[in-house]
Design an enzyme around this catalytic site. Structure first.
Site, short mmCIF file in Angstrom:
data_model
loop_
_atom_site.label_atom_id
_atom_site.label_comp_id
_atom_site.label_asym_id
_atom_site.label_seq_id
_atom_site.Cartn_x
_atom_site.Cartn_y
_atom_site.Cartn_z
N LYS A 1 6.91 -13.85 3.73
CA LYS A 1 7.14 -14.74 2.60
C LYS A 1 8.62 -14.60 2.24
O LYS A 1 9.00 -14.29 1.08
CB LYS A 1 6.20 -14.34 1.44
CG LYS A 1 6.18 -15.28 0.26
CD LYS A 1 5.41 -16.57 0.50
CE LYS A 1 5.52 -17.48 -0.70
NZ LYS A 1 5.00 -18.82 -0.46
N ASP B 1 -4.17 -7.68 5.66
CA ASP B 1 -5.51 -7.44 5.11
C ASP B 1 -6.20 -8.77 4.83
O ASP B 1 -7.33 -9.01 5.25
CB ASP B 1 -5.38 -6.60 3.84
CG ASP B 1 -6.73 -6.31 3.20
OD1 ASP B 1 -7.68 -6.02 3.95
OD2 ASP B 1 -6.82 -6.38 1.95
N ASP C 1 1.53 -18.32 3.37
CA ASP C 1 0.63 -19.34 2.82
C ASP C 1 0.36 -20.44 3.85
O ASP C 1 -0.78 -20.87 4.06
CB ASP C 1 1.17 -19.93 1.50
CG ASP C 1 2.64 -20.31 1.55
OD1 ASP C 1 3.32 -19.99 2.55
OD2 ASP C 1 3.12 -20.95 0.60
N TYR D 1 0.83 -1.21 0.00
CA TYR D 1 0.00 0.00 0.00
C TYR D 1 0.87 1.26 0.00
O TYR D 1 0.43 2.32 0.42
CB TYR D 1 -0.90 0.01 1.24
CG TYR D 1 -2.03 -0.99 1.24
CD1 TYR D 1 -1.79 -2.35 1.09
CD2 TYR D 1 -3.35 -0.58 1.41
CE1 TYR D 1 -2.82 -3.28 1.11
CE2 TYR D 1 -4.39 -1.50 1.42
CZ TYR D 1 -4.12 -2.84 1.28
OH TYR D 1 -5.15 -3.76 1.31
N ASP E 1 -9.38 -10.93 7.13
CA ASP E 1 -10.70 -11.35 6.64
C ASP E 1 -10.90 -12.85 6.88
O ASP E 1 -11.97 -13.31 7.25
CB ASP E 1 -10.87 -11.05 5.14
CG ASP E 1 -11.49 -9.67 4.90
OD1 ASP E 1 -11.35 -8.81 5.79
OD2 ASP E 1 -12.10 -9.45 3.83
C1 IPM Z 1 -9.54 -3.12 5.30
C2 IPM Z 1 -10.03 -2.83 3.92
C3 IPM Z 1 -9.17 -1.73 3.30
C4 IPM Z 1 -7.78 -2.28 3.16
C5 IPM Z 1 -9.66 -1.17 1.96
C6 IPM Z 1 -11.07 -0.67 2.05
C7 IPM Z 1 -8.76 -0.06 1.49
O1 IPM Z 1 -10.05 -3.98 3.17
O2 IPM Z 1 -9.54 -2.21 6.15
O3 IPM Z 1 -9.15 -4.25 5.58
O4 IPM Z 1 -7.45 -2.92 2.16
O5 IPM Z 1 -7.00 -2.06 4.08
MG MG Z 2 -9.62 -5.74 4.31
#
Ligand code: IPM
Ligand code: MG
Length: 328
Positions: free
Chosen positions: A168, A223, A199, A123, A227
């Site tokens: 990694k 990120d 991984d 990023y 999730d």
């Molecule tokens: C998160 C989201 C963000 C990220 C996006 C919306 C930019 O997925 O906060 O995890 O990738 O960090």
């Molecule tokens: Mg995210």
């Protein structure tokens, strides 16, 4: 304490007012500065986030953030990513310790926190888009790696005094750099460490989440893994996060703006309410923070839940029930 309130778009506009009703129940001395930022504003004005917005935010202590829909603009740069950079919110803290009452897909108890580097890595914003190729430079600096490792060690101290460094390094030079800096910081802090390739981590997190305590990793890996962690912790509707730096902080549910269910009043407000809990902890309001966890557990136990959790209650039903129960 001055808080910028950014509901954003979609269900952000529903879960943030719901979370504020819980915050208001404490009667704390808080000044709220509402700000319009996001897709709605972009449609209205052509800009999703202005320099004035940034200045107003910098005049506050922290931000309570909902979610933002990405405008269909090829030059659009994520508002959230920009805010993380501008406010230097270098640590994204994502705790996964499911509430007692949440039915989990993996039936195992676990309690870990992902500490995600939040301002560099993939990023970095150093990108080039050409006709036949596109480049993103993955920047990892010593300063960036050191400060995220320090955060992870600080979190590990009152916990199990161990961090798992996820990388990694078998392929990426930037990741062997990250690993070496992190393990050096751990040694300096008297914190034990183990390392995992990302991984293998993605695989093991599902099979053996109970093995982990403080996980530290780079931006994009964090990120993705967070999730995945949300999926085993009962769903995105339940998971909060804190983006923190040395001066400012921003608290947000991990979930996005969910346009498919926006406006229906059925979004789960718990992730936003638990983000308020993290904000209260950051402010040092520990008792209030704890009472949010108790109230959320209680309300879940009573089955007052939104459709994503199998219930038929609305966003406001859930937040009202929690707001009535906090502070008791
Ligand atoms: C998160 C989201 C963000 C990220 C996006 C919306 C930019 O997925 O906060 O995890 O990738 O960090
Ligand atoms: Mg995210």
């Amino acid at each position: 304490m001055k808080i910028a309130i950014v509901p954003g778009d979609g269900i952000g506009k529903e879960v943030i007012p719901a979370a504020l009703s819980v915050l208001d129940a404490f009667g704390l001395d808080i000044e709220k500065i509402p700000l319009e930022i996001g897709y709605g504003k972009w449609k209205r004005t052509g800009s999703a986030l202005t320099d004035d917005d940034i200045n107003l935010i910098k005049d506050c202590d922290c931000v309570l953030f909902g979610a933002i829909t990405t405008p269909p603009d090829p030059n659009y740069r994520s508002v959230l990513v920009r805010l993380r950079k501008e406010l230097d919110l270098y640590a994204n803290i994502r705790p996964f310790s499911p509430l007692k009452t949440v039915k989990l897909p993996c039936a195992k108890k676990f309690d870990f926190v992902i500490v995600r580097e939040n301002t560099e890595g993939m990023y970095s914003g150093v990108e080039e888009l050409h006709e036949d190729a596109a480049y993103t430079t993955r920047v990892l600096t010593r300063k960036g790696c050191e400060r995220i490792a320090e955060r992870a060690c600080a979190l590990a101290k009152p916990r199990k005094k161990n961090i798992t460094v996820v990388h990694k390094a078998n392929v990426l030079k930037s990741d062997s750099f990250f690993r070496d800096v992190c393990t050096g910081v751990a040694k300096r802090n008297g914190i034990s460490y183990n390392e995992m390739l990302v991984d293998a981590m993605a695989y093991d997190l599902i099979l053996r989440p109970e093995k982990y305590d403080v996980i530290v990793t780079t931006n994009l890996f964090g990120d993705i893994l967070s999730d995945e962690a949300a999926a085993i912790a009962g769903g995105l509707g339940l998971c909060p996060s804190a983006n923190v730096g040395d001066r400012y902080a921003l608290f947000e549910p991990i979930h996005g703006s969910a346009p498919d269910i926006a406006g229906k009043g059925i979004a789960n407000p718990i992730a936003a309410i638990l983000s308020v809990r993290m904000m209260l902890e950051w402010m040092g309001e520990m008792e209030s923070a704890k009472s949010i966890s108790r109230a959320v557990d209680n309300v879940l136990q009573q089955g007052i839940v939104t459709p994503d959790m199998g219930g038929s209650y609305s966003t406001v039903d859930v937040s009202d029930a929690i707001a009535k129960m906090v502070n008791r």
